[in-house]
Enzyme design. Structure first.
Site, PDB file in Angstrom:
ATOM      1  N   TYR A 166       4.769  27.036 -24.021  1.00  0.00           N
ATOM      2  CA  TYR A 166       5.814  27.432 -23.072  1.00  0.00           C
ATOM      3  C   TYR A 166       7.118  26.666 -23.318  1.00  0.00           C
ATOM      4  O   TYR A 166       8.077  26.839 -22.577  1.00  0.00           O
ATOM      5  CB  TYR A 166       5.348  27.174 -21.635  1.00  0.00           C
TER       6      TYR A 166
ATOM      7  N   LYS B 163      -9.037  23.152 -27.601  1.00  0.00           N
ATOM      8  CA  LYS B 163      -9.483  23.812 -28.837  1.00  0.00           C
ATOM      9  C   LYS B 163      -9.219  22.813 -29.956  1.00  0.00           C
ATOM     10  O   LYS B 163      -8.540  23.103 -30.951  1.00  0.00           O
ATOM     11  CB  LYS B 163      -8.685  25.119 -28.996  1.00  0.00           C
TER      12      LYS B 163
ATOM     13  N   ASP C  72     -12.967  28.598 -25.560  1.00  0.00           N
ATOM     14  CA  ASP C  72     -13.711  29.859 -25.727  1.00  0.00           C
ATOM     15  C   ASP C  72     -15.090  29.754 -25.078  1.00  0.00           C
ATOM     16  O   ASP C  72     -15.558  30.688 -24.415  1.00  0.00           O
ATOM     17  CB  ASP C  72     -13.805  30.263 -27.203  1.00  0.00           C
TER      18      ASP C  72
ATOM     19  N   ASP D 161      -3.049  29.018 -17.735  1.00  0.00           N
ATOM     20  CA  ASP D 161      -2.543  30.302 -17.259  1.00  0.00           C
ATOM     21  C   ASP D 161      -3.630  31.373 -17.379  1.00  0.00           C
ATOM     22  O   ASP D 161      -3.944  32.100 -16.426  1.00  0.00           O
ATOM     23  CB  ASP D 161      -1.312  30.677 -18.099  1.00  0.00           C
TER      24      ASP D 161
END
Ligand code: NAI
Length: 345
Positions: free
Chosen positions: A125, A172, A206, A230
């Site tokens: 962002y 991740k 994930d 988000d």
């Protein structure tokens, strides 16, 4: 006692409808508030050429608190998101989104009671996008030690203050070894002073997605970077019955802005059928922030009573045929009833 000034930002789409419902519920519950209405989002862009006019920022800085409806951001082109700017300019680094099963509203996922703590100021962002050659775009992910430590500490403090047991850092770091690796390492460091009080673990984003839709009750506080936060927020809202139920708050050192997870929902804007519960619960969080714990509890209990006992007023997203006005009236009535019976509040 002088009235507390709160900036009221109706926003776009369904924003004005749900913000008005929330304002009425807060007024019924009792905190002495002087509302300071201002325009943000597409509505402000059309009028003033800015989605976040400078006087809005100044007013929030002066008041310290705002209740905000969703704002529309054009896809692919157009003005920069008023939300992203608002969060950066006011250093609203922590986005807190409690996701809790609502009594009376059955879902296939069982009981959910988790809290999303999302870093609100960096990550993808940061807005650093470039066309480095025709047909080749880079979008830079920014993760800093300062912001990662700050949000991790916030998550542990939140867990302590709200009687939570565990913080799970989501990442991740197997692929983004440096960026997500730094975020995870900061969480590990910040976890140390809380050893013995708050459990700490971590999970790949994930795997989290799969585990959330399998058994959400296994999670407590989730600590995430901006983009994962988000996406996971919307997923988690789906676990309890949809975006119309999930509230949120943005906290910074000097200001706090309370807003639901959902967007401006252009598909239902102006139809009078938007679910105001997420916005009303965000307003309850605002009452708590303002030190009015009775209103916080009273509004939440009133919502629970209405979702359990008044199926006739539930909005279409909850499978009903009610309107924004009807469910807001019912919640206002229930808040007033509980206010007359303080022992129940
Ligand atoms: P959205 O959250 O506005 O809508 C997604 C779906 O959920 C739609 O089908 C909508 O009708 C439904 N929905 C959302 N809130 C609801 C409510 N209170 N009651 C009943 N149904 C509800 O997401 P979408 O369509 O991706 O975004 C629309 C606009 O909102 C975009 O311009 C986006 O940038 C903006 N947005 C703004 C946010 C904010 O201001 N905090 C957050 C998310 C999106």
């Amino acid at each position: 006692m002088s009235k507390r000034r709160v900036v009221l930002l109706p926003g776009d789409g369904i924003g004005p409808e749900v913000v008005e419902a929330a304002r009425r519920v807060v007024e019924a519950s009792g905190p002495e508030i002087e509302w300071v209405p201002r325009e943000v989002g597409a509505v402000a862009f059309e009028k003033y050429g800015e989605a976040l006019p400078p006087d809005v920022l100044d007013e929030i800085r002066r008041c310290g608190v705002a209740l905000k409806g969703p704002t529309t951001t054009p896809i692919g082109t157009g003005h920069i998101s008023a939300n992203v700017r608002l969060r950066k300019e006011l250093a609203l680094f922590a986005n807190v989104r409690p996701v809790k099963t609502v009594p009376g509203l059955e879902t296939p996922y069982g009981q959910t009671d988790l809290v999303i703590v999302r870093e609100n100021t960096e990550d993808l962002y940061a807005g650093l996008e470039n066309e480095v050659a025709p047909g080749v775009i880079t979008s830079i992910k920014v993760i800093t030690e300062t912001a990662s430590r700050r949000i991790a500490k916030f998550a542990f403090e939140y867990a302590v203050n709200w009687g939570r047991k565990r913080v799970t850092a989501v990442h991740k770091a197997n692929i983004m070894k440096k960026a997500d690796g730094l975020f995870l390492e900061c969480a590990r460091q910040e976890a140390k002073p809380y050893e013995g009080r708050i459990q700490f673990d971590d999970i790949l984003v994930d795997a989290l997605a799969m585990k959330l839709v399998t058994k959400p009750s296994q999670f407590d506080v989730l600590l995430l970077e901006n983009l994962y936060g988000d996406i996971v927020s919307d997923l988690a809202a789906g676990l309890i019955g949809g975006l119309g139920l999930a509230p949120g708050a943005n906290y910074g050192p000097d200001c706090a802005v309370f807003e639901a997870i959902h967007g401006s929902a252009p598909d239902i804007a102006g139809k009078g059928i938007a679910n105001p519960i997420a916005m009303i619960l965000s307003a309850a969080m605002m009452c708590h922030h303002l030190g009015d714990n009775e209103s916080y509890l009273r509004i939440r209990k009133a919502v629970r009573t209405i979702t359990t006992e008044r199926r006739d007023v539930l909005t279409p997203d909850l499978g009903g045929t009610g309107t924004t006005r009807a469910i807001a009236d019912a919640i206002v009535g229930e808040v007033e009833r509980r206010r007359r019976e303080p022992v129940d509040a």
